[in-house]
Design a protein around this motif. Structure first.
Motif, PDB file in Angstrom:
ATOM      1  N   ALA A   1     -17.879   0.562  -8.328  1.00 52.27           N
ATOM      2  CA  ALA A   1     -17.476   1.299  -7.129  1.00 52.27           C
ATOM      3  C   ALA A   1     -16.058   0.883  -6.715  1.00 52.27           C
ATOM      4  CB  ALA A   1     -18.463   1.059  -5.991  1.00 52.27           C
ATOM      5  N   ARG A   2     -15.794  -0.421  -6.743  1.00 51.66           N
ATOM      6  CA  ARG A   2     -14.452  -0.882  -6.354  1.00 51.66           C
ATOM      7  C   ARG A   2     -13.388  -0.376  -7.326  1.00 51.66           C
ATOM      8  NH1 ARG A   2     -17.125  -5.488  -4.976  1.00 51.66           N
ATOM      9  NH2 ARG A   2     -16.492  -6.651  -6.822  1.00 51.66           N
TER      10      ARG A   2
ATOM     11  N   GLY B   1       0.841  -1.196   0.000  1.00 50.88           N
ATOM     12  CA  GLY B   1       0.000   0.000   0.000  1.00 50.88           C
ATOM     13  C   GLY B   1       0.879   1.251   0.000  1.00 50.88           C
ATOM     14  N   GLN B   2       1.925   1.240   0.828  1.00 52.06           N
ATOM     15  CA  GLN B   2       2.830   2.393   0.891  1.00 52.06           C
ATOM     16  C   GLN B   2       3.578   2.620  -0.408  1.00 52.06           C
ATOM     17  OE1 GLN B   2       5.373   2.194   4.334  1.00 52.06           O
ATOM     18  NE2 GLN B   2       3.612   2.266   5.722  1.00 52.06           N
ATOM     19  N   ALA B   3       3.790   1.561  -1.139  1.00 51.34           N
ATOM     20  CA  ALA B   3       4.485   1.694  -2.422  1.00 51.34           C
ATOM     21  C   ALA B   3       3.537   2.075  -3.549  1.00 51.34           C
ATOM     22  CB  ALA B   3       5.204   0.387  -2.746  1.00 51.34           C
ATOM     23  N   GLY B   4       2.271   2.263  -3.227  1.00 55.60           N
ATOM     24  CA  GLY B   4       1.311   2.698  -4.242  1.00 55.60           C
ATOM     25  C   GLY B   4       0.794   1.582  -5.127  1.00 55.60           C
ATOM     26  N   ILE B   5       1.114   0.339  -4.765  1.00 54.50           N
ATOM     27  CA  ILE B   5       0.616  -0.804  -5.545  1.00 54.50           C
ATOM     28  C   ILE B   5      -0.859  -1.017  -5.219  1.00 54.50           C
ATOM     29  CG2 ILE B   5       0.803  -3.316  -5.810  1.00 54.50           C
ATOM     30  CD1 ILE B   5       3.802  -3.024  -5.181  1.00 54.50           C
ATOM     31  N   LEU B   6      -1.655  -1.303  -6.232  1.00 52.80           N
ATOM     32  CA  LEU B   6      -3.082  -1.549  -6.025  1.00 52.80           C
ATOM     33  C   LEU B   6      -3.307  -3.044  -5.931  1.00 52.80           C
ATOM     34  CD1 LEU B   6      -4.381   0.960  -8.705  1.00 52.80           C
ATOM     35  CD2 LEU B   6      -4.199   1.343  -6.236  1.00 52.80           C
ATOM     36  N   ARG B   7      -3.878  -3.468  -4.823  1.00 52.94           N
ATOM     37  CA  ARG B   7      -4.066  -4.901  -4.616  1.00 52.94           C
ATOM     38  C   ARG B   7      -5.446  -5.334  -5.086  1.00 52.94           C
ATOM     39  NH1 ARG B   7      -2.192  -8.296   0.537  1.00 52.94           N
ATOM     40  NH2 ARG B   7      -2.683 -10.337  -0.316  1.00 52.94           N
ATOM     41  N   MET B   8      -5.484  -6.344  -5.936  1.00 52.82           N
ATOM     42  CA  MET B   8      -6.742  -6.831  -6.510  1.00 52.82           C
ATOM     43  C   MET B   8      -7.288  -7.987  -5.669  1.00 52.82           C
ATOM     44  SD  MET B   8      -7.124  -4.956  -9.209  1.00 52.82           S
ATOM     45  CE  MET B   8      -6.368  -3.579  -8.353  1.00 52.82           C
ATOM     46  N   GLY B   9      -8.598  -7.987  -5.448  1.00 52.45           N
ATOM     47  CA  GLY B   9      -9.217  -9.032  -4.638  1.00 52.45           C
ATOM     48  C   GLY B   9      -9.485 -10.316  -5.409  1.00 52.45           C
ATOM     49  N   SER B  10      -9.554 -10.229  -6.712  1.00 52.66           N
ATOM     50  CA  SER B  10      -9.893 -11.405  -7.519  1.00 52.66           C
ATOM     51  C   SER B  10      -9.517 -11.135  -8.979  1.00 52.66           C
ATOM     52  CB  SER B  10     -11.398 -11.684  -7.440  1.00 52.66           C
ATOM     53  OG  SER B  10     -12.114 -10.593  -8.017  1.00 52.66           O
ATOM     54  N   ILE B  11      -9.526 -12.187  -9.783  1.00 48.97           N
ATOM     55  CA  ILE B  11      -9.218 -12.036 -11.212  1.00 48.97           C
ATOM     56  C   ILE B  11     -10.226 -11.084 -11.851  1.00 48.97           C
ATOM     57  CG2 ILE B  11      -9.023 -13.241 -13.429  1.00 48.97           C
ATOM     58  CD1 ILE B  11      -8.233 -15.742 -11.911  1.00 48.97           C
ATOM     59  N   GLU B  12     -11.479 -11.232 -11.445  1.00 51.02           N
ATOM     60  CA  GLU B  12     -12.518 -10.391 -12.019  1.00 51.02           C
ATOM     61  C   GLU B  12     -12.288  -8.911 -11.688  1.00 51.02           C
ATOM     62  OE1 GLU B  12     -16.310 -11.953 -11.062  1.00 51.02           O
ATOM     63  OE2 GLU B  12     -17.083 -11.257 -12.999  1.00 51.02           O
ATOM     64  N   GLU B  13     -11.935  -8.630 -10.462  1.00 50.45           N
ATOM     65  CA  GLU B  13     -11.656  -7.244 -10.067  1.00 50.45           C
ATOM     66  C   GLU B  13     -10.460  -6.713 -10.855  1.00 50.45           C
ATOM     67  OE1 GLU B  13     -11.825  -6.680  -5.849  1.00 50.45           O
ATOM     68  OE2 GLU B  13     -10.511  -4.934  -5.924  1.00 50.45           O
ATOM     69  N   LEU B  14      -9.472  -7.557 -11.066  1.00 45.77           N
ATOM     70  CA  LEU B  14      -8.309  -7.172 -11.870  1.00 45.77           C
ATOM     71  C   LEU B  14      -8.733  -6.772 -13.284  1.00 45.77           C
ATOM     72  CD1 LEU B  14      -5.276  -7.148 -12.738  1.00 45.77           C
ATOM     73  CD2 LEU B  14      -5.453  -9.614 -13.033  1.00 45.77           C
ATOM     74  N   ILE B  15      -9.557  -7.582 -13.908  1.00 46.84           N
ATOM     75  CA  ILE B  15      -9.975  -7.314 -15.287  1.00 46.84           C
ATOM     76  C   ILE B  15     -10.726  -5.991 -15.388  1.00 46.84           C
ATOM     77  CG2 ILE B  15     -11.521  -8.118 -17.138  1.00 46.84           C
ATOM     78  CD1 ILE B  15      -8.908  -9.739 -16.905  1.00 46.84           C
ATOM     79  N   TRP B  16     -11.653  -5.756 -14.478  1.00 47.02           N
ATOM     80  CA  TRP B  16     -12.447  -4.522 -14.545  1.00 47.02           C
ATOM     81  C   TRP B  16     -11.644  -3.294 -14.156  1.00 47.02           C
ATOM     82  CZ3 TRP B  16     -16.169  -4.232 -17.712  1.00 47.02           C
ATOM     83  CH2 TRP B  16     -16.917  -5.377 -18.008  1.00 47.02           C
ATOM     84  N   THR B  17     -10.667  -3.475 -13.286  1.00 51.23           N
ATOM     85  CA  THR B  17      -9.799  -2.351 -12.944  1.00 51.23           C
ATOM     86  C   THR B  17      -8.942  -1.981 -14.152  1.00 51.23           C
ATOM     87  OG1 THR B  17      -9.799  -3.107 -10.656  1.00 51.23           O
ATOM     88  CG2 THR B  17      -8.129  -1.495 -11.243  1.00 51.23           C
ATOM     89  N   LEU B  18      -8.448  -2.994 -14.858  1.00 50.93           N
ATOM     90  CA  LEU B  18      -7.712  -2.735 -16.098  1.00 50.93           C
ATOM     91  C   LEU B  18      -8.579  -1.975 -17.086  1.00 50.93           C
ATOM     92  CD1 LEU B  18      -5.834  -6.103 -16.740  1.00 50.93           C
ATOM     93  CD2 LEU B  18      -4.800  -3.859 -16.335  1.00 50.93           C
ATOM     94  N   LYS B  19      -9.813  -2.413 -17.245  1.00 52.85           N
ATOM     95  CA  LYS B  19     -10.758  -1.739 -18.159  1.00 52.85           C
ATOM     96  C   LYS B  19     -10.923  -0.279 -17.764  1.00 52.85           C
ATOM     97  CE  LYS B  19     -12.894  -4.535 -21.084  1.00 52.85           C
ATOM     98  NZ  LYS B  19     -13.265  -4.190 -22.447  1.00 52.85           N
TER      99      LYS B  19
END
Lengths: 339, 339
Positions: free
Chosen positions: A321-322, A149-167
């Protein structure tokens, strides 16, 4: 001479058309902006197949790190951070071989581009399976959580969250604040979305007087012309096209609204969404997500239509929202240098 | 004379073909086993459209409770609990008008059939939006959480989790324990699934000696023949059909395995999964979920194929872990009468 693996499915470089993997598809070799490194064998191949089958999620580089005997997560992140073709970095990791070095590299990398992390082996049982999978050592997850978190990395909760965050990152501008507006046909779905937004650190926007005045032109009921804006049944008077575009215009212009989630129905095909979607596409001033509920086929048709216009359409609005919350966290980190 | 609403989209009764809703589709009127009551207007209609567009999720009754001026959540639950056509109850609620009565009814209802609850207005902001939506009063969510857990109600985290949990209950037997086995092509996905399973209260099964002996017939590497069972690369020797059916047979027969998650790839179409899926269908002794990652089209083809056989195929395997955990919680509650 450096080595990858063992237990890697190989490499993909879409800038040169190079692939060392038998698993590559044509879509996977289409040049794009997403660089992926994964501490896995087959998973990286399957994940890249899935990602690159979605509009806008084409790859720059794909690196199968396997068991990281030589090239590890630090080398991969350093490379992807420097690579001009790569605009967003995705990593799947089961451990950090050089924790401090990784975080130092990440701190610099996240100033330039978002770094999205999916972390396996969060639990003791997961770590046990991981140690026979890629020979990883267990890291206490709460310690890792703070550091990334301190390094500014965004942690994804699941593959699906990863895909939509990329979008979200690929198709929408960064939000300038954390105040969201919701437009909805369905109070219930708006409420589920508000719950998720608030739990993810977002807030509900308060509309400025000019916004309220504009909304009242199409939404006569005052409680429905505030946030969340409830289309139904007032829009019966002006029709969907005029109502939806008028509301979108008002919200896009309000500087107190950082992002918009438009929740409606996939009942009559995607065409009614054309005018409001065009307005979003032309504005490009803040992130806007659609979410349209109906039969599975209708939802799929709407998703394809909006995706073809470069606008994200999530199956369920809580996901939006996420994603907005991740985008907002990245804005903050990039601007302030601290979370 | 009792009244529904105001602010309701009406009623659906598939046993008689009655509907008072203009929102009903043909699929929504096909008789099924799922009874839904929702404290919402339009949401219930859109949700029922979505649900009933999926194989196995046909409705018994759909009740739009709207603002619950007369008929409320207690009446609805009592009715659905007694209704013979209804085998599973789904509720979307924003508040409880008669909390104690609701929990009493729920305690009896959950002895007979699962009750799945999606609760809106969990946050103060959600509750504020709800009070203008259906006139709900805020309830402290943590208080509610304890009470509904004691009544055996299963709380859903999202619409998507609700849908897959329904699929699990509709198509699979209840697990007799909380020990899962994972079969996988991908160590990384197995590890993400183990993390989720453990965080949801499940445990990894330890295989009995006859199981290990049977697995060793197709998986020669001892570390890959334990839980999670890793198909690759040993299956190259015996081929996918023999390897997958042999493993499935061993796991279905092991009394220490309560549920199975089969994680693989949607790379070459669904046909290779025919034999192992047929074995699952014939056995019906414990819950089995498939999850096949690949391009979006390939994943969709596999899902349709398995769904046609009545076997759940989740997009990502972590979802299967959450569903099995809900099913196990229900088994425990039904048998012991206490959570």
């Amino acid at each position: 001479m450096r080595g990858f693996g063992p237990n890697t499915l190989g490499l993909v470089n879409t800038a040169t058309g190079l692939t060392t993997s038998y698993f590559a598809t044509k879509a996977m070799l289409k040049p794009g902006a997403i660089g992926v490194a994964a501490q896995s064998g087959i998973f990286v191949g399957a994940l890249l197949r899935y990602m690159s089958s979605m509009e806008g999620l084409e790859l720059s580089k794909g690196l199968g790190l396997g068991n990281k005997m030589d090239v590890n997560e630090c080398d991969a992140l350093e490379y992807l951070a420097r690579d001009d073709q790569t605009k967003i970095v995705v990593m799947y990791l089961e451990d950090l071989r050089e924790g401090r070095r990784f975080l130092d590299i990440a701190k610099r990398a996240t100033k330039e581009k978002p770094v999205l992390l999916l972390k396996g082996a969060r639990t003791a049982e997961g770590a046990r399976a991981s140690s026979s999978h890629t020979g990883s050592l267990a890291v206490e997850d709460s310690v890792l959580q703070g550091a990334i978190g301190q390094a500014g990395i965004l942690r994804m909760g699941s593959i699906e969250e990863l895909i939509w965050t990329l979008k979200g990152f690929r198709t929408m501008p960064l939000p300038k604040g954390n105040r969201i507006a919701i437009v909805t046909y369905s109070g219930a779905q708006a409420i589920l979305t508000i719950d998720e937004a608030v739990n993810s650190g977002l807030k509900m926007a308060t509309f400025l007087p000019p916004t309220l005045a504009k909304l009242s032109e199409v939404i006569a009921t005052p409680s429905k012309a505030s946030n969340p804006v409830d289309l139904f049944p007032d829009m019966m008077t002006h029709g969907f096209e005029r109502t939806s575009t008028k509301i979108m215009e008002a919200l896009l212009e309000d500087p107190g609204v950082s992002a918009i989630i438009f929740i409606s129905f996939a009942a009559t095909g995607p065409e009614p969404y054309g005018p409001v979607a065009s307005m979003v596409k032309e504005s490009a001033s803040k992130p806007v997500f659609f979410s349209l509920l109906g039969t599975r086929d209708d939802m799929e048709a709407c998703r394809s239509f909006l995706e073809g216009m470069g606008i994200p359409c999530v199956p369920f609005p809580e996901t939006a929202a996420r994603v907005i919350s991740h985008m907002w966290r990245y804005t903050t980190f990039k601007e302030q240098g601290e979370p």
